[in-house]
Design an enzyme around this catalytic site. Structure first.
Site, PDB file in Angstrom:
ATOM      1  N   GLY A  19       7.706   8.016   2.352  1.00  0.00           N
ATOM      2  CA  GLY A  19       9.745   8.613   1.586  1.00  0.00           C
ATOM      3  C   GLY A  19      10.125   7.075   2.510  1.00  0.00           C
ATOM      4  N   SER A  21      11.017   4.016   1.497  1.00  0.00           N
ATOM      5  CA  SER A  21      11.585   3.299   0.948  1.00  0.00           C
ATOM      6  C   SER A  21      13.442   3.613   0.244  1.00  0.00           C
ATOM      7  CB  SER A  21      11.153   2.220   0.194  1.00  0.00           C
ATOM      8  OG  SER A  21      10.371   1.823   0.783  1.00  0.00           O
ATOM      9  N   ASN A  24      14.255   3.329  -3.632  1.00  0.00           N
ATOM     10  CA  ASN A  24      13.135   3.573  -4.476  1.00  0.00           C
ATOM     11  C   ASN A  24      12.894   4.254  -4.440  1.00  0.00           C
ATOM     12  OD1 ASN A  24      10.222   3.305  -4.943  1.00  0.00           O
ATOM     13  ND2 ASN A  24       9.419   1.697  -4.260  1.00  0.00           N
ATOM     14  N   GLU A 173      12.608 -11.180   0.053  1.00  0.00           N
ATOM     15  CA  GLU A 173      11.697  -9.867  -0.384  1.00  0.00           C
ATOM     16  C   GLU A 173      10.241 -11.257  -1.464  1.00  0.00           C
ATOM     17  OE1 GLU A 173      11.868  -6.607  -0.094  1.00  0.00           O
ATOM     18  OE2 GLU A 173      12.985  -6.512   1.434  1.00  0.00           O
ATOM     19  N   HIS A 249      13.389  -3.738  -5.984  1.00  0.00           N
ATOM     20  CA  HIS A 249      13.564  -5.258  -6.822  1.00  0.00           C
ATOM     21  C   HIS A 249      13.563  -5.593  -8.465  1.00  0.00           C
ATOM     22  CE1 HIS A 249      10.732  -4.948  -3.080  1.00  0.00           C
ATOM     23  NE2 HIS A 249      11.430  -5.581  -3.447  1.00  0.00           N
ATOM     24  N   CYS A 372       3.408  -5.117  -8.632  1.00  0.00           N
ATOM     25  CA  CYS A 372       3.800  -5.245  -7.617  1.00  0.00           C
ATOM     26  C   CYS A 372       3.148  -6.071  -6.889  1.00  0.00           C
ATOM     27  CB  CYS A 372       4.486  -4.615  -6.923  1.00  0.00           C
ATOM     28  SG  CYS A 372       6.209  -3.605  -7.658  1.00  0.00           S
TER      29      CYS A 372
HETATM   30  O1  SUG Z   1       9.190  -1.930  -0.840  1.00  0.00           O
HETATM   31  N1  SUG Z   1       7.216   0.937  -1.395  1.00  0.00           N
HETATM   32  C1  SUG Z   1       7.370  -0.065  -1.669  1.00  0.00           C
HETATM   33  C2  SUG Z   1       7.199  -1.252  -2.907  1.00  0.00           C
HETATM   34  C3  SUG Z   1       7.166  -2.536  -3.952  1.00  0.00           C
HETATM   35  C4  SUG Z   1       6.892  -2.295  -4.932  1.00  0.00           C
HETATM   36  N2  SUG Z   1       7.093  -3.815  -4.763  1.00  0.00           N
HETATM   37  C5  SUG Z   1       7.842  -4.620  -6.050  1.00  0.00           C
HETATM   38  N3  SUG Z   1       8.499  -4.265  -7.030  1.00  0.00           N
HETATM   39  N4  SUG Z   1       7.327  -6.391  -6.114  1.00  0.00           N
HETATM   40  C6  SUG Z   1       9.174  -0.591  -0.997  1.00  0.00           C
HETATM   41  O2  SUG Z   1       9.750  -0.072  -2.301  1.00  0.00           O
HETATM   42  C7  SUG Z   1       6.663   3.206   0.058  1.00  0.00           C
HETATM   43  C8  SUG Z   1       6.146   3.391   1.578  1.00  0.00           C
HETATM   44  C9  SUG Z   1       6.558   5.077   1.320  1.00  0.00           C
HETATM   45  O3  SUG Z   1       7.175   5.528   1.519  1.00  0.00           O
HETATM   46  O4  SUG Z   1       4.969   5.293   2.687  1.00  0.00           O
HETATM   47  C10 SUG Z   1       7.387   1.373  -0.140  1.00  0.00           C
HETATM   48  O5  SUG Z   1       7.721   0.609   0.724  1.00  0.00           O
END
Ligand code: SUG
Length: 448
Positions: A19, A21, A24, A173, A249, A372
């Site tokens: 968790g 991010s 996200n 990014e 993103h 991704c």
């Molecule tokens: O940066 N998730 C990544 C997902 C990246 C997706 N990439 C693209 N959309 N291109 C992020 O949010 C979650 C890790 C965690 O919660 O353990 C994470 O880093």
């Protein structure tokens, strides 16, 4: 011949749900769930096998070595790796999760890449992303730079820049906010840079619920470094409403490849104007049509675009000239998304001939869909031969990687397992074995 290669990130042995991010939605929702590193890695390999089977260029990038011991040391922990993990866990388990994060699997965030038809000096330019917004991602930057330098070492063909300076003004990014369009991969293209905020123009920086991870200034700096012509770059602001709905993103809300661009109608600020600008830039370059399609919010509500990750699909242009769209399996269960996919294939005007949904649930639960997981690099035959051969996909590499996952990966990883001292050795042993397969120098990647 000039072809597109998809460099997929191998899922590392410490894949977990921490968790980390904010903004996200999947990462927040699945915090604390039990992850399966083995399944995650095998799902990733199955995707690579599928894409390679279409005759599309496929290659791999290694997971970055974890735990990131240098981070723990910099945060004031000392002693042996076991002691550092234990004292960090006692201080704050999320620090251990950060040091252990397998987030380098999402290689769309590894770098921004401009291929030689677009750049002033005819070389392929890479700017590794500084991933400045989130600590667990920012520790990737130096190691990714080293990996790219090892793979694309020949300076006659490649320039691997350093990441942009750290600090909020230059938050970057990588390719997740960068779309290249060209009549064919080998033709000169236009490069669309998407950003969430500007540090110089306050009107473009209205604070939202969730962080805007990319700045306009970082996009401009990359375009300058890569020597892209001004008439061939377009800078587009992400719709802040979309960011607040979980579009952290741009690749969660639009996707483009070659002469095809798909975007949700709420992707950009001043969307009509921006699409007109993209079309103008295209018209100066190419007499062939740009296929540009917007999906309305009525057809696919923003929340469904985010939960299905429809736009996080790979658009793969095959030799026949039509596209195969590789989507996450979630598109089949979110009804409006399933209907959009049907329409895209049925509509004669849209050059998508096939949709393939793949199960990438382990990565999806952290907000990482098919797009991704890959970094696109357009290479000529000569450039392909100048890059490190051992990272390119073939049946032998497939077998080696599959066997490697089976012998080094756990079936399950719970948040509290990150405290297990055995995981440190397990993870580094896996990394050593992988670096032997890919012929990469682990010592230089470690960033100790
Ligand atoms: O940066 N998730 C990544 C997902 C990246 C997706 N990439 C693209 N959309 N291109 C992020 O949010 C979650 C890790 C965690 O919660 O353990 C994470 O880093």
């Amino acid at each position: 011949m000039i072809r597109e290669f998809n460099f997929d990130g191998l899922v590392g042995p410490t894949h977990n749900y921490a968790g980390l991010s904010h903004g996200n939605l999947a990462s927040s929702k699945n915090q604390g769930q039990i992850a399966s590193p083995k399944l995650a890695a095998l799902e990733g390999l199955a995707k690579m096998r599928f894409v390679a089977g279409l005759g599309i260029g496929q290659a791999v990038l290694p997971p970055l070595p974890r735990p990131h011991l240098r981070l723990l040391r910099e945060l004031g922990f000392f002693g042996s790796p076991t002691q550092m993990i234990e004292s960090a866990y006692r201080a704050d388990p999320s620090l251990v999760a950060i040091a252990y994060s397998a987030s380098s699997m999402w290689t769309a965030n590894a770098a921004t890449v401009s291929p030689s038809p677009d750049t002033g000096d005819g070389r392929v330019h890479f700017t590794p992303a500084n991933l400045n917004t989130l600590l667990h991602r920012s520790i990737e930057a130096r190691q990714t730079t080293e990996v790219l330098q090892q793979i694309f070492a020949d300076e006659n063909h490649f320039q691997v820049h350093s990441p942009l300076p750290f600090g909020s003004a230059m938050s970057d990014e990588g390719a997740a906010n960068h779309t290249r369009l060209a009549s064919e991969h080998g033709a000169a293209g236009i490069e669309i840079f998407t950003y969430g905020r500007s540090t110089l123009d306050a009107s473009q920086s209205v604070p939202g619920k969730f962080p805007a991870r990319q700045t306009r200034e970082s996009c401009q700096a990359i375009a300058r470094r890569h020597q892209l012509g001004a008439s061939r770059t377009v800078f587009v602001q992400q719709n802040p409403q979309a960011i607040d709905a979980g579009v952290f993103h741009n690749d969660v809300i639009s996707v483009g490849s070659a002469d095809l661009l798909l975007a949700h109608e709420m992707a950009f600020v001043d969307q009509h104007k921006m699409i007109a600008e993209i079309r103008d830039a295209w018209a100066q370059l190419s007499e062939t049509p740009l296929h540009c399609f917007e999906i309305s919010n009525a057809e696919l509500p923003l929340a469904d675009a985010v939960s299905s990750y429809l736009f996080n699909s790979q658009l793969l242009k095959t030799d026949s000239g039509s596209f195969v769209m590789v989507c996450p399996a979630e598109c089949q269960t979110v009804a409006p998304a399933a209907r959009v996919l049907e329409r895209l294939v049925d509509d004669e005007a849209i050059p998508i001939s096939r949709v393939q949904c793949l199960d990438l649930r382990q990565s999806m639960r952290n907000g990482g869909g098919p797009a991704c997981l890959r970094l696109r690099v357009v290479l000529s035959d000569l450039q392909r031969e100048s890059a490190k051969p051992s990272v390119f996909w073939n049946d032998k590499l497939d077998q080696q990687l599959t066997a490697w996952v089976h012998s080094h990966y756990r079936e399950e990883l719970k948040p509290e397992d990150l405290r297990d001292p055995q995981l440190i050795d397990e993870s580094f042993r896996a990394q050593e074995a992988l670096c032997r397969i890919l012929q990469l120098d682990l010592e230089s990647i470690l960033d100790t």
